[in-house]
Scaffold this active site. Structure first.
Site: not given
Ligand code: UDP
Length: 311
Positions: A32, A56, A145, A175
């Site tokens: 999105n 989305d 999160y 990462t």
């Protein structure tokens, strides 16, 4: 195989598109674009094996034709991004995971969830093994999160156990590499951006907190191996090389030749900031025969080059 990759225009998603295309698969990329950018997949324009859908994943998903694999890599993933998009982060980890699971079930596709070391929260066990249940503050700044990803994992295991869906879960540790956003607020783009501008690096707190940084190609290799292995429990993918953030700042200054030094800052990011983070990688080693191969200096040199070319 015909593979759907959500979050395809993001940092990791776009590298996955490249990998699957290079292995001869056909890829549908979905994003999105709230934190992803089509610049990351611009080089795929015109590739007959690649299609992009701007969508989305928290809305109902419709994908034409068969699918062999659904790779769910959609989510804001930097602390700055998920503080900016808290509701979207919760929705993508809940509704988005549910929708992509439903799509995989309808298509009879294998399902792969990108989870995170954040499911361990501020860990009380070090290094983190997959059977450690974590120490997460549900209402703290990272809760949006962490809890969304923990819910995602629970949902994936429920689809696996209840519907018999063929699922995988990777827990991704820090990462870095080309295609990170310079302004995503994470420590690697922040430090390299500051160093290339000749500014002091902003270390939050006393800099004693640790992270283990892996180069993106090592992660992609781990993800690829996990997808191809019949293993349904979560697998950590991350490096054993653990550094304090202060040492990491010194290394970035050294590699870029930045002489502006370091400033120590106290800010809101410190609340809930995990003090240590390093994977126990026994499972990745034994199940996937996986080890990271790109050293930190080598990976950082490539990443510095990338940011130099974009600044
Ligand atoms: N950090 C820092 N300076 C910055 C950005 C981040 O000292 O300019 C620290 C942050 O407080 C954390 C670590 O670097 O301890 C890694 O932060 P990042 O945002 O990369 O991701 P995290 O691993 O915390 O999810």
């Amino acid at each position: 195989m015909r593979i759907l990759i959500t979050g395809a225009a993001g940092f990791i998603g776009s590298h996955l598109c490249d990998r699957f295309l290079s292995e001869g698969h056909s890829v549908i990329g979905m994003d999105n674009l709230i934190t992803g950018n089509t610049r990351n997949i611009a080089h795929l324009a015109g590739n007959p094996n690649f299609h992009f859908i701007k969508q989305d994943v928290t809305n109902y998903l419709y994908v034409d034709g068969p699918l062999d694999v659904v790779m769910n890599f959609a989510s804001p993933a930097s602390p700055i991004d998920y503080l900016k998009f808290p509701i979207q982060t919760l929705k993508v980890g809940s509704l988005g995971t549910h929708n992509t699971l439903g799509l995989a079930k309808a298509k009879g596709a294998r399902y792969f969830l990108a989870s995170t070391s954040e499911v361990y929260g501020d860990p009380l066990v070090h290094p983190q093994r997959e059977d450690y249940a974590g120490n997460v503050d549900s209402i703290g700044p990272r809760g949006v999160y962490d809890e969304a990803k923990r819910f995602s994992e629970a949902m994936v295991m429920a689809y696996h156990r209840f519907h018999g869906l063929d699922t995988r879960i990777v827990r991704i540790f820090n990462t870095y590499g080309p295609r990170m956003r310079l302004d995503d607020g994470r420590v690697v783009p922040n430090f390299i951006g500051q160093a290339l501008r000749g500014e002091p690096l902003t270390v939050y707190g006393d800099g004693a907190q640790t992270r283990s940084f892996q180069y993106v190609s090592d992660l992609v290799e781990g993800v690829y191996r996990l997808l191809m292995t019949d293993f349904h429990e979560p697998v950590n993918i991350g490096t054993q090389l653990e550094l304090s953030i202060a040492d990491f700042a010194r290394l970035v200054n050294e590699l870029t030749g930045n002489t502006a030094g370091i400033v120590y800052k106290s800010n809101d990011r410190i609340k809930g900031d995990p003090q240590t983070r390093r994977p126990d990688s026994t499972r990745a080693r034994t199940v996937l025969d996986w080890e990271p191969v790109v050293g930190l200096n080598e990976g950082l040199a490539k990443t510095i080059e990338y940011f130099r070319s974009t600044i």
